[in-house]
Design an enzyme around this catalytic site. Sequence first.
Site, short mmCIF file in Angstrom:
data_model
loop_
_atom_site.label_atom_id
_atom_site.label_comp_id
_atom_site.label_asym_id
_atom_site.label_seq_id
_atom_site.Cartn_x
_atom_site.Cartn_y
_atom_site.Cartn_z
N HIS A 31 48.70 49.96 39.89
CA HIS A 31 49.31 49.44 38.66
C HIS A 31 50.80 49.18 38.85
CE1 HIS A 31 46.02 50.95 35.76
NE2 HIS A 31 45.81 49.72 36.20
N CYS A 53 43.63 33.92 47.28
CA CYS A 53 44.02 34.40 45.94
C CYS A 53 44.25 35.91 45.93
CB CYS A 53 42.97 34.01 44.91
SG CYS A 53 41.38 34.80 45.16
C1 PEP Z 1 40.72 40.16 46.20
O1 PEP Z 1 39.84 40.99 46.44
O2 PEP Z 1 41.60 39.81 47.02
C2 PEP Z 1 40.80 39.52 44.87
C3 PEP Z 1 41.63 38.53 44.63
O3 PEP Z 1 39.99 40.00 43.89
P1 PEP Z 1 40.24 41.37 43.07
O4 PEP Z 1 41.62 41.85 43.43
O5 PEP Z 1 40.11 41.00 41.63
O6 PEP Z 1 39.15 42.23 43.58
#
Ligand code: PEP
Length: 552
Positions: free
Chosen positions: A185, A480
């Site tokens: 967080h 992402c």
């Molecule tokens: C990831 O795993 O890099 C991702 C973007 O998804 P999350 O952080 O929501 O698992």
Amino acid sequence: MTREIRGVAAAPGVAVGPVLWLASAPTTSATDAPGADVDAEIARVEAAFDTVAARYAAQAETARGTAADILTMTAALAADPALLDQVRAGIRAGGPTAHAVTEAVDHFAEQLTALGGMMAERAADLRDVGQRVVAELLGVDPPGIPDSAVPFILAARDLAPADTATLDPNTVVGLLTVAGGPTSHTAILAKALGIPAVVACPGAVEIAEGTEVVVDGTAGTVEIAPAPGRRTEVLAARARQQDAPTGPGRTADGYAVPLLANVGSAADARLAVELGAEGVGLFRTEFLFLGRHSAPTIDEQTARYREIFEILGERPVTVRTLDAGSDKPLPFLKLSEEENPALGVRGIRLASVDEGTLDDQLTAIEAARAATGTPVKVMAPMVATVEEARAFAARARELGVTSRGIMVEVPAAALRADRLGAEVDFFSIGTNDLSQYLFGADRMSSALAELHNPWQPALAETIAAVVAGARRHEVAVGVCGEAASHPEFACVLVGLGVETLSMAPRSLAGVRAALAAVTREQCEQAASAVLAAATAEEAARAARSVLRGGDR
Ligand code: PEP
Ligand code: MG
């Protein structure tokens, strides 16, 4: 004399100032005197929980985006009937009132920690609730941010959402925590607020109150007692960052790299547009499902998706279907308990136990797209096999989705990218989970944070394999995960052949500036340097040397 210690880069940027430690929490003991009247003590503790829950809810009202969501969830923890029942039982058994709270909180926090993953992270939030209730009962100030007339670096063992949500980035110019990981967080909120942060830095415990430090949230380093003159240098670097270029992402020689935002709520989407995101590369839809005992209806979902699509207008939005499972339990899914939730029924695997939820979601996304005209793509999380990709793409096609993709965040999918590329239109690499499964390292563990360092050469090599597989099918590749928000590593991703980068909205400016300062060729050379390196440290050093024009 100046000394440098290392932690993990959690939110980009550099800051200088004196260290002030977060005020410590009140303590309780089993030997404290119990209250004389049990019923009166129970009434007092109930009132204290009510007050604390109401304060979180009030903070949530004034906070934005991610901070507001986290505070709302923490307010719900403070109102949890099971917790209060256990505290009442402790008081009835003759325990001192405040200590009954500590014991009940410890009990539930240990259970959460044992579950691992996202649930383990809730343990810190629960302890924060407990400390605030204890402070209320003892009539002392709650643990919190020190007052200071001058901007400072806030240091803490770890930060709870209630601490971070109220931070003023003009006063708290940097964050430094002993614990926490790059996806904790603290990291998420620091990025949302644009405050440079270093986490998982055990050496920080030795820094005395008031000592001047430089926190580099991009490199993950802390300079203790920097040389005179360093302060002016850092302040100048911050000013340059604030004047960073605006507009679409591109390298110095004009190669376009669309810079997209990760959003989880309408507030995030507004911020993304305000900060110049060219679209949304990851719309996390879990917020609609969390804490519910029945699934949201198609109409309800359509309305929420529409709200976000309307904010983005003509900018493209990539929606990720529900990524929940045993580590983010959804009561309405009725999943059985698992020993190892991070390796359990999560992401697209939910479709095998509950097809209806995926169908309803795809139907709602498509209805919202048709109503707004926003260009929408849809992707599935946690895909590992060709069958999963094929089944998802077929279902999405039947329900009218025109652009279908998968997240590449399981090593099996990365290795077989050439096969999976035949099934879908695009890949989005989730480096958070990809690192977790590639290195076998829990993404929430601060002890293992170094394995989540994006400079680990094995991560770059895996991404290179995904790009190579994708190219055989002209499948677009974006990133992402958190690695895309690291300004220098973002240049390496471009060099590896990644076409779009998606990140927390407040990270856009730093990445935009970093790209604008280098050519595509420099990005490619930096990527080759990382692939050739033996260690993460060597990779970072070699890439920086290329990206900074060989001056270091
Ligand atoms: C990831 O795993 O890099 C991702 C973007 O998804 P999350 O952080 O929501 O698992
Ligand atoms: Mg993921």
